[in-house]
Design a protein around this motif. Structure first.
Motif, mmCIF file in Angstrom:
data_model
loop_
_atom_site.group_PDB
_atom_site.id
_atom_site.type_symbol
_atom_site.label_atom_id
_atom_site.label_comp_id
_atom_site.label_asym_id
_atom_site.label_seq_id
_atom_site.Cartn_x
_atom_site.Cartn_y
_atom_site.Cartn_z
ATOM 1 N N ILE A 1 0.855 -1.181 0.000
ATOM 2 C CA ILE A 1 0.000 0.000 0.000
ATOM 3 C C ILE A 1 0.894 1.234 0.000
ATOM 4 C CG2 ILE A 1 -1.682 1.323 1.323
ATOM 5 C CD1 ILE A 1 -2.638 -1.306 2.536
ATOM 6 N N SER A 2 0.649 2.157 -0.917
ATOM 7 C CA SER A 2 1.350 3.439 -0.941
ATOM 8 C C SER A 2 0.317 4.544 -0.801
ATOM 9 C CB SER A 2 2.117 3.619 -2.247
ATOM 10 O OG SER A 2 3.175 2.695 -2.322
ATOM 11 N N LEU A 3 0.541 5.444 0.154
ATOM 12 C CA LEU A 3 -0.417 6.513 0.421
ATOM 13 C C LEU A 3 0.312 7.836 0.622
ATOM 14 C CD1 LEU A 3 -2.549 4.731 3.154
ATOM 15 C CD2 LEU A 3 -3.267 5.159 0.813
ATOM 16 N N THR A 4 -0.347 8.911 0.264
ATOM 17 C CA THR A 4 0.088 10.248 0.643
ATOM 18 C C THR A 4 -0.991 10.805 1.550
ATOM 19 O OG1 THR A 4 1.287 10.553 -1.424
ATOM 20 C CG2 THR A 4 0.742 12.530 -0.190
ATOM 21 N N ARG B 1 4.358 3.890 3.058
ATOM 22 C CA ARG B 1 4.296 2.601 2.351
ATOM 23 C C ARG B 1 4.136 1.505 3.396
ATOM 24 N NH1 ARG B 1 9.112 2.305 -0.599
ATOM 25 N NH2 ARG B 1 9.984 0.810 0.836
ATOM 26 N N ILE C 1 -9.131 8.715 2.776
ATOM 27 C CA ILE C 1 -8.039 8.607 1.807
ATOM 28 C C ILE C 1 -7.719 7.142 1.541
ATOM 29 C CG2 ILE C 1 -5.557 9.036 1.484
ATOM 30 C CD1 ILE C 1 -6.015 11.718 2.994
ATOM 31 N N CYS C 2 -7.712 6.320 2.586
ATOM 32 C CA CYS C 2 -7.458 4.882 2.415
ATOM 33 C C CYS C 2 -8.537 4.230 1.560
ATOM 34 C CB CYS C 2 -7.374 4.193 3.779
ATOM 35 S SG CYS C 2 -5.895 4.602 4.730
ATOM 36 N N SER D 1 -10.458 5.714 -0.668
ATOM 37 C CA SER D 1 -10.353 6.179 -2.055
ATOM 38 C C SER D 1 -9.154 5.551 -2.763
ATOM 39 C CB SER D 1 -10.275 7.703 -2.113
ATOM 40 O OG SER D 1 -9.065 8.153 -1.574
ATOM 41 N N ALA D 2 -8.154 5.074 -1.978
ATOM 42 C CA ALA D 2 -6.995 4.385 -2.566
ATOM 43 C C ALA D 2 -7.292 2.913 -2.815
ATOM 44 C CB ALA D 2 -5.782 4.525 -1.652
#
Length: 173
Positions: A2-5, A137, A47-48, A50-51
């Protein structure tokens, strides 16, 4: 993986608050999560989702964090004055302060419990034009078992225990 901003986390000092409550005539301290913290957790949750994260990861995890502080307007003047270390003058939260807030916000969303995190690497990055944020990440931590092909033989026939031999009396031990 998982990659998030994510948005820049709130400080742990603003995450928890305490007050004194009276219970059955006795005053007791109570620690609680603030409304600001609840809003941050909700924002991270959206956000999670929507990812594409629909269920928490299972098993051992490695979390890698890059914390980008806000770049001040006078960053170029600071760069001229302090050179390569100009970003040391930028206000930024401690990495350890960031850790607990982030892991609590991701708890039950990206993973079931933060005790699954077996490896945590955090870096404070140089502020840039993209603003204050956290680049995160999360990946499964693969446990390597050297000589795993020997394991079934050991399970099938465990070694016999050594026989007990009493120490003879009269020895100078």
């Amino acid at each position: 993986m998982i990659s998030l901003t994510l948005p820049y986390p709130i400080s742990a000092n603003r995450y928890w608050a305490s007050r004194v409550v009276t219970v059955k005539g006795r005053q007791m301290p109570m620690v609680y999560v603030t409304s600001e913290a609840k809003a941050y957790i909700e924002r991270v949750g959206w956000i999670c989702k929507s990812a594409g994260i629909r269920q928490p990861l299972a098993g051992r995890l490695r979390v890698t964090v890059q914390l980008y502080p806000h770049r001040p307007q006078d960053w170029q003047a600071r760069m001229r004055k302090f050179g390569a270390n100009w970003d040391d003058t930028v206000q930024c939260m401690d990495l350890t302060n960031c850790e607990k807030v982030l892991l609590d916000a991701l708890n039950t969303i990206a993973f079931n419990d933060d005790k699954q995190v077996r490896s945590y690497v955090a870096d404070r990055m140089e502020p840039d034009e993209h603003g204050a944020r956290v680049v995160l990440r999360i990946e499964p931590l693969i446990v390597v078992q050297p000589q795993a092909d020997l394991l079934p033989a050991l399970v099938a026939a465990p070694p016999a225990p050594a026989p007990f031999t009493p120490i003879p009396e009269g020895l100078p031990f």
